[in-house]
Write an enzyme that holds these catalytic residues in place. Structure first.
Site, PDB file in Angstrom:
ATOM      1  N   GLY A  32      -5.748   8.615  -3.768  1.00 25.46           N
ATOM      2  CA  GLY A  32      -4.909   8.963  -2.614  1.00 25.46           C
ATOM      3  C   GLY A  32      -5.764   9.530  -1.503  1.00 25.46           C
ATOM      4  O   GLY A  32      -6.678  10.303  -1.764  1.00 25.46           O
TER       5      GLY A  32
ATOM      6  N   ASP B 284       0.859  -1.191   0.000  1.00 24.54           N
ATOM      7  CA  ASP B 284       0.000   0.000   0.000  1.00 24.54           C
ATOM      8  C   ASP B 284       0.894   1.240   0.000  1.00 24.54           C
ATOM      9  O   ASP B 284       2.043   1.186   0.446  1.00 24.54           O
ATOM     10  CB  ASP B 284      -0.869   0.043   1.264  1.00 24.54           C
TER      11      ASP B 284
ATOM     12  N   ARG C 138      -1.597  -0.635  -8.451  1.00 24.20           N
ATOM     13  CA  ARG C 138      -2.956  -0.189  -8.090  1.00 24.20           C
ATOM     14  C   ARG C 138      -2.959   1.336  -8.226  1.00 24.20           C
ATOM     15  O   ARG C 138      -2.092   2.004  -7.652  1.00 24.20           O
ATOM     16  CB  ARG C 138      -3.278  -0.578  -6.653  1.00 24.20           C
TER      17      ARG C 138
HETATM   18  C1  LIG Z   1      -8.827  -1.038  -3.372  1.00 29.40           C
HETATM   19  C2  LIG Z   1      -8.381   0.297  -2.889  1.00 29.40           C
HETATM   20  C3  LIG Z   1      -7.145   0.430  -2.296  1.00 29.40           C
HETATM   21  C4  LIG Z   1      -6.685   1.683  -1.877  1.00 29.40           C
HETATM   22  N1  LIG Z   1      -5.396   1.812  -1.422  1.00 29.40           N
HETATM   23  C5  LIG Z   1      -4.926   3.048  -1.125  1.00 29.40           C
HETATM   24  C6  LIG Z   1      -3.557   3.246  -0.793  1.00 29.40           C
HETATM   25  O1  LIG Z   1      -2.741   2.316  -0.766  1.00 29.40           O
HETATM   26  N2  LIG Z   1      -3.156   4.511  -0.501  1.00 29.40           N
HETATM   27  C7  LIG Z   1      -4.016   5.585  -0.545  1.00 29.40           C
HETATM   28  O2  LIG Z   1      -3.587   6.716  -0.302  1.00 29.40           O
HETATM   29  N3  LIG Z   1      -5.319   5.396  -0.842  1.00 29.40           N
HETATM   30  C8  LIG Z   1      -5.788   4.176  -1.133  1.00 29.40           C
HETATM   31  N4  LIG Z   1      -7.106   4.016  -1.467  1.00 29.40           N
HETATM   32  C9  LIG Z   1      -8.084   5.110  -1.196  1.00 29.40           C
HETATM   33  C10 LIG Z   1      -8.236   6.028  -2.361  1.00 29.40           C
HETATM   34  O3  LIG Z   1      -7.047   6.758  -2.523  1.00 29.40           O
HETATM   35  C11 LIG Z   1      -9.397   6.999  -2.159  1.00 29.40           C
HETATM   36  O4  LIG Z   1      -9.247   7.721  -1.028  1.00 29.40           O
HETATM   37  C12 LIG Z   1     -10.747   6.366  -2.080  1.00 29.40           C
HETATM   38  O5  LIG Z   1     -10.834   5.228  -2.873  1.00 29.40           O
HETATM   39  C13 LIG Z   1     -11.805   7.355  -2.547  1.00 29.40           C
HETATM   40  O6  LIG Z   1     -11.511   7.804  -3.843  1.00 29.40           O
HETATM   41  P1  LIG Z   1     -12.441   7.505  -5.077  1.00 29.40           P
HETATM   42  O7  LIG Z   1     -11.584   7.278  -6.279  1.00 29.40           O
HETATM   43  O8  LIG Z   1     -13.387   6.418  -4.785  1.00 29.40           O
HETATM   44  O9  LIG Z   1     -13.159   8.902  -5.352  1.00 29.40           O
HETATM   45  P2  LIG Z   1     -14.101   9.791  -4.438  1.00 29.40           P
HETATM   46  O10 LIG Z   1     -14.366  11.006  -5.237  1.00 29.40           O
HETATM   47  O11 LIG Z   1     -13.526   9.955  -3.075  1.00 29.40           O
HETATM   48  O12 LIG Z   1     -15.408   8.934  -4.292  1.00 29.40           O
HETATM   49  C14 LIG Z   1     -16.288   8.718  -5.388  1.00 29.40           C
HETATM   50  C15 LIG Z   1     -17.641   8.318  -4.843  1.00 29.40           C
HETATM   51  O13 LIG Z   1     -17.541   7.060  -4.186  1.00 29.40           O
HETATM   52  C16 LIG Z   1     -18.332   7.029  -3.017  1.00 29.40           C
HETATM   53  N5  LIG Z   1     -17.456   6.856  -1.857  1.00 29.40           N
HETATM   54  C17 LIG Z   1     -16.129   6.957  -1.820  1.00 29.40           C
HETATM   55  N6  LIG Z   1     -15.655   6.666  -0.593  1.00 29.40           N
HETATM   56  C18 LIG Z   1     -16.733   6.406   0.174  1.00 29.40           C
HETATM   57  C19 LIG Z   1     -16.922   6.038   1.533  1.00 29.40           C
HETATM   58  N7  LIG Z   1     -15.904   5.885   2.357  1.00 29.40           N
HETATM   59  N8  LIG Z   1     -18.173   5.827   1.969  1.00 29.40           N
HETATM   60  C20 LIG Z   1     -19.223   5.954   1.148  1.00 29.40           C
HETATM   61  N9  LIG Z   1     -19.110   6.303  -0.152  1.00 29.40           N
HETATM   62  C21 LIG Z   1     -17.895   6.531  -0.627  1.00 29.40           C
HETATM   63  C22 LIG Z   1     -19.088   8.336  -2.985  1.00 29.40           C
HETATM   64  O14 LIG Z   1     -20.299   8.123  -3.674  1.00 29.40           O
HETATM   65  C23 LIG Z   1     -18.193   9.249  -3.778  1.00 29.40           C
HETATM   66  O15 LIG Z   1     -18.886  10.323  -4.345  1.00 29.40           O
HETATM   67  C24 LIG Z   1      -7.558   2.802  -1.965  1.00 29.40           C
HETATM   68  C25 LIG Z   1      -8.820   2.679  -2.551  1.00 29.40           C
HETATM   69  C26 LIG Z   1      -9.227   1.455  -3.038  1.00 29.40           C
HETATM   70  C27 LIG Z   1     -10.550   1.381  -3.712  1.00 29.40           C
END
Ligand SMILES: Cc1cc2nc3c(=O)[nH]c(=O)nc-3n(C[C@H](O)[C@H](O)[C@H](O)COP(=O)(O)OP(=O)(O)OC[C@H]3O[C@@H](n4cnc5c(N)ncnc54)[C@H](O)[C@@H]3O)c2cc1C
Length: 298
Positions: A178, A123, A174
């Site tokens: 962030g 990660d 991946r």
């Molecule tokens: C498999 C996976 C591994 C990850 N690993 C890392 C990592 O190693 N390091 C790192 O910095 N980040 C990691 N992340 C987190 C990532 O960086 C984001 O913070 C997170 O995925 C939200 O970004 P998004 O692309 O979904 O967009 P966003 O704009 O945040 O979300 C899009 C939509 O998804 C829904 N949504 C998103 N999150 C939530 C929630 N918690 N509860 C309810 N609805 C929600 C909402 O409808 C939102 O409008 C990971 C995410 C995933 C999916």
């Protein structure tokens, strides 16, 4: 504004209440919980990656304990024939204490995984560890461990150059937006800017035939990912989608039903607070529910 206020109150909310709302993001306190959730996902033709909750470990004893927990995950994967792999936070295995100590700990885990035919994802944590984590990855690859992948964050301005500098390794990446709070000097802050960089990074990775875990719940980026793989006629074993446990589960099932590979990040363990509050902060509606329940507002 209200969300900012709510977020500032989070540290004062009793943990027992936070847990009520946070539990949907974690499998549970035990490894058995992660196994159970993974089996459920497998029934839907999905896969998982299992993470032992814990990060920013400051003592060697704790880091060794974390490594032992991660090793148990590997045994459980084999014993239960799970469609999953191990995701680890490098600081939880000691990278923040000392690079060489962290390296040896992580190498032991990945070597065991290799012997068992399993994959391990490093990660990506916050910016003090970005260079260290990528150096760790390079060193692991140079030491002959090819069953390891990395994460790159679209909000980091450096990520495009990082991909280019890693191309010789053909890394399994991946790609996510962030999650940590970073300074504007090193990170894109605008919602659209981050999306735009995500698209550029995804194109760069796919154009260089890298295996990408398209990790997002953002519909615009999911659509972009679907179009990007279609445009390049990729086979389903050349990419995958990834989501977090407890987020957009209907959309997750649609993607699976459309025949794509999709992996869910399944964290488990007692040390759930840091991970869960980051998830809750991404979902201000949920934070609002917490504050209402603390103050007895209906
Ligand atoms: C498999 C996976 C591994 C990850 N690993 C890392 C990592 O190693 N390091 C790192 O910095 N980040 C990691 N992340 C987190 C990532 O960086 C984001 O913070 C997170 O995925 C939200 O970004 P998004 O692309 O979904 O967009 P966003 O704009 O945040 O979300 C899009 C939509 O998804 C829904 N949504 C998103 N999150 C939530 C929630 N918690 N509860 C309810 N609805 C929600 C909402 O409808 C939102 O409008 C990971 C995410 C995933 C999916």
């Amino acid at each position: 504004m209200l969300n900012q206020l709510i977020l500032k109150t989070m540290p004062y909310v009793p943990k027992s209440i936070v847990y009520l709302f946070a539990k949907k993001y974690i499998a549970g306190p035990k490894l058995e919980d992660a196994i159970r959730v993974t089996k459920t996902l497998m029934e839907l033709n999905g896969a998982s990656t299992i993470d032992v909750l814990g990060e920013f470990v400051t003592t060697k004893e704790r880091a060794i304990h974390e490594k032992e927990m991660c090793m148990k995950v590997l045994d459980a994967i084999v014993d239960n024939k799970l469609n999953t792999y191990s995701s680890i936070k490098p600081t939880s295995l000691g990278l923040g204490i000392d690079f060489n100590f962290g390296y040896e700990n992580i190498k032991e885990h990945i070597s065991k995984a290799k012997n068992l035919g399993l994959f391990v994802r490093l990660d990506m944590e916050n910016s003090p560890y970005t260079t260290m984590t990528l150096d760790l990855y390079r060193k692991l690859r140079e030491d002959g461990l090819d069953n390891v992948g990395i994460v790159l964050q679209a909000y980091m301005r450096r990520s495009y150059d990082d991909v280019k500098s890693l191309l010789d390794y053909k890394p399994n990446i991946r790609l996510c937006k962030g999650i940590y709070v970073e300074a504007e000097s090193i990170a894109f802050k605008g919602f659209e800017e981050v999306r735009e960089n995500y698209r550029s990074l995804l194109d760069l990775m796919l154009d260089n035939n890298l295996y990408v875990g398209i990790a997002t719940h953002d519909e615009a980026l999911i659509q972009y990912g679907l179009d990007a793989v279609k445009k390049r006629n990729l086979e389903k074993n050349q990419y995958e989608f990834q989501m977090l446990l407890g987020v957009r589960e209907n959309r997750r099932n649609e993607i699976l039903n459309a025949g794509h590979n999709l992996r869910v990040y399944v964290p488990f363990g007692d040390d759930w607070y840091g991970y869960s509050t980051r998830r809750l902060k991404e979902n201000p509606q949920m934070v609002g529910h917490i504050v209402k329940s603390v103050f007895g507002i209906n």
